[in-house]
Design an enzyme around this catalytic site. Structure first.
Site, PDB file in Angstrom:
ATOM      1  CE  LYS A 114      -4.355  -1.860   1.019  1.00 30.93           C
ATOM      2  NZ  LYS A 114      -5.675  -1.775   1.576  1.00 30.93           N
ATOM      3  CE  LYS A 196      -5.634  -8.533  -1.838  1.00 32.60           C
ATOM      4  NZ  LYS A 196      -6.549  -8.374  -0.800  1.00 32.60           N
ATOM      5  CE  LYS A 199     -13.277  -4.347  -0.309  1.00 31.76           C
ATOM      6  NZ  LYS A 199     -12.215  -4.049   0.665  1.00 31.76           N
TER       7      LYS A 199
HETATM    8  P1  ATP Z   1      -8.441  -3.366  -0.667  1.00 33.28           P
HETATM    9  O1  ATP Z   1      -8.412  -3.704  -2.107  1.00 33.28           O
HETATM   10  O2  ATP Z   1      -9.224  -2.125  -0.334  1.00 33.28           O
HETATM   11  O3  ATP Z   1      -7.111  -3.427   0.008  1.00 33.28           O
HETATM   12  P2  ATP Z   1      -9.399  -6.018  -0.199  1.00 33.28           P
HETATM   13  O4  ATP Z   1     -10.188  -6.301  -1.419  1.00 33.28           O
HETATM   14  O5  ATP Z   1      -8.089  -6.660  -0.027  1.00 33.28           O
HETATM   15  O6  ATP Z   1      -9.280  -4.451   0.051  1.00 33.28           O
HETATM   16  P3  ATP Z   1     -10.404  -6.269   2.534  1.00 33.28           P
HETATM   17  O7  ATP Z   1     -11.552  -5.467   2.980  1.00 33.28           O
HETATM   18  O8  ATP Z   1      -9.079  -5.818   2.988  1.00 33.28           O
HETATM   19  O9  ATP Z   1     -10.392  -6.412   0.951  1.00 33.28           O
HETATM   20  O10 ATP Z   1     -10.626  -7.785   2.901  1.00 33.28           O
HETATM   21  C1  ATP Z   1     -11.805  -8.382   3.357  1.00 33.28           C
HETATM   22  C2  ATP Z   1     -11.636  -9.883   3.436  1.00 33.28           C
HETATM   23  O11 ATP Z   1     -11.599 -10.430   2.112  1.00 33.28           O
HETATM   24  C3  ATP Z   1     -10.341 -10.336   4.116  1.00 33.28           C
HETATM   25  O12 ATP Z   1     -10.586 -11.489   4.906  1.00 33.28           O
HETATM   26  C4  ATP Z   1      -9.446 -10.671   2.960  1.00 33.28           C
HETATM   27  O13 ATP Z   1      -8.453 -11.602   3.305  1.00 33.28           O
HETATM   28  C5  ATP Z   1     -10.434 -11.246   1.965  1.00 33.28           C
HETATM   29  N1  ATP Z   1      -9.952 -11.114   0.586  1.00 33.28           N
HETATM   30  C6  ATP Z   1      -9.606  -9.974  -0.039  1.00 33.28           C
HETATM   31  N2  ATP Z   1      -9.238 -10.212  -1.295  1.00 33.28           N
HETATM   32  C7  ATP Z   1      -9.333 -11.552  -1.485  1.00 33.28           C
HETATM   33  C8  ATP Z   1      -9.082 -12.425  -2.594  1.00 33.28           C
HETATM   34  N3  ATP Z   1      -8.656 -11.964  -3.756  1.00 33.28           N
HETATM   35  N4  ATP Z   1      -9.295 -13.758  -2.430  1.00 33.28           N
HETATM   36  C9  ATP Z   1      -9.743 -14.232  -1.253  1.00 33.28           C
HETATM   37  N5  ATP Z   1     -10.001 -13.469  -0.174  1.00 33.28           N
HETATM   38  C10 ATP Z   1      -9.809 -12.141  -0.269  1.00 33.28           C
END
Ligand code: ATP
Ligand code: LTN
Length: 334
Positions: A114, A196, A199
């Site tokens: 980040k 990965k 969002k």
């Molecule tokens: P950002 O993109 O804003 O960093 P993020 O998409 O990584 O956010 P978070 O809100 O940080 O999402 O994560 C919420 C949950 O979803 C956490 O348990 C995280 O491990 C899970 N998660 C996020 N991305 C993935 C993915 N690509 N596959 C599986 N689990 C995920």
């Protein structure tokens, strides 16, 4: 009867959730909620570590609350609340900061990623993010924390801080265990399958959002990056097809071997259509239900109010214990 163990997890309202968040987190929350005393949070304070438009943050927070409910989180059975509504989270963070070292935070993968992505805003909150997450978990004497694979390092820090505090001040916190689903714990980007699915990706074709309608889902899967060759099998040199197979299996609850057999001899085009249909069949009803719930903000406010009251009672029990252990004077009232 034996008391149920506590389960805690949270998701940031940092955008519209993807199918990665659904498979890595929400789907497991629903499945586990009845076996535990489940507490789910909207990690709105965490979201502030990256610059947000206040109006959008507010909208995303309602969206996330409605999505939790649409995915089957039952607010009567489980506690659902906004992190910022229970000030004990920020208060315990302060205490835990005093047993955490900067080196432990600067080596966190998410902090490094980040920081690179938001070079113009490497703030203290971004670095302290895992300590706030530890406070979230430890306040509730949590035993199980369902998370996606990317959060494992943060969970380990929460365990380390709990152990360090317990050693220094005496038994205070339960040591939490992570729960990472066996499949789809790391759903990959549709555009760059080595990364990965996230969002906050600037490329909208890289992820399927839980707000995408069936046409959009079908179109995005059609465009998804695949690999050379024509076999539909999971293997290390086929990250694109492997990711699509993982998604297909997670949405249909089929084992990988069965999916590979089903698509044996079929073309990539036909396969991608099947993946899109399987995903849309689950996402479409959730999206409709989410929108129905979202139309009633008063209902959501009521759920979050009740959740915050229940969470607060539990959280302050732990916080009072912590304050006493470190030697802060008890506050006299009346
Ligand atoms: P950002 O993109 O804003 O960093 P993020 O998409 O990584 O956010 P978070 O809100 O940080 O999402 O994560 C919420 C949950 O979803 C956490 O348990 C995280 O491990 C899970 N998660 C996020 N991305 C993935 C993915 N690509 N596959 C599986 N689990 C995920
Ligand atoms: N950092 C988490 C969200 C989160 C969380 C938590 C998850 C905040 N607090 C406590 C589990 C337990 C993420 O998913 N990025």
């Amino acid at each position: 009867m034996e008391e149920k163990k506590v389960l805690f997890s949270a998701i940031q309202p940092s955008g519209i959730l993807t199918i990665g968040n659904y498979l890595g987190a929400l789907k497991n929350f629903r499945r586990l909620q009845s076996d535990y005393r489940s507490i789910f949070s909207l990690a709105d304070l965490h979201t502030l570590t990256v610059r947000q438009d206040p109006a959008v943050l507010k909208k995303n927070t309602y969206e996330l609350a409605a999505l939790y409910l649409a995915c089957g989180i039952n607010p009567e059975e489980s506690v659902l609340f906004a992190q910022s509504h229970v000030s004990a989270h920020a208060e315990l963070t302060w205490i835990l900061n005093t047993v955490c070292y900067p080196g432990e935070l600067s080596r966190m993968t998410q902090f490094k990623d980040k920081s690179a992505k938001h070079e113009d805003n490497i703030n203290m909150g971004l670095m302290d993010y895992p300590v706030l997450m530890a406070a979230d978990i430890l306040l509730y004497q949590t035993e199980l924390v369902p998370i996606g694979a990317d959060q494992k390092q943060h969970l380990e820090l929460a365990r380390d801080l709990a152990e360090r505090f317990n050693n220094r001040f005496g038994e205070t916190f339960k040591i939490p265990e992570g729960y990472i689903g066996k499949s789809a714990a790391r759903v990959m980007s549709l555009a760059e399958p080595e990364r990965k699915m996230s969002k906050s990706d600037a490329n909208l074709n890289a992820f399927i959002s839980m707000n995408d309608d069936t046409d959009t889902i079908m179109r995005k899967f059609k465009r998804a990056v695949t690999d050379s060759g024509d076999k539909i099998i999971a293997s290390a040199d086929k990250p694109g097809i492997t990711n699509l197979l993982t998604i297909y299996c997670a949405f249909t609850d089929k084992p990988l071997s069965e999916a590979e057999k089903e698509f044996d001899g079929k073309g990539y085009g036909e396969f991608k259509t099947a993946v899109g249909e399987a995903v849309a069949a689950v996402v479409d009803p959730i999206r409709c239900e989410k929108n129905r719930i979202l139309a009633d903000k008063e209902y959501i406010d009521g759920v979050l109010k009740d959740g915050a009251e229940r969470a607060e009672r539990l959280a302050y029990k732990t916080l009072a214990k912590v304050y006493k252990k470190v030697g802060l004077l008890p506050r006299r009232r009346g």
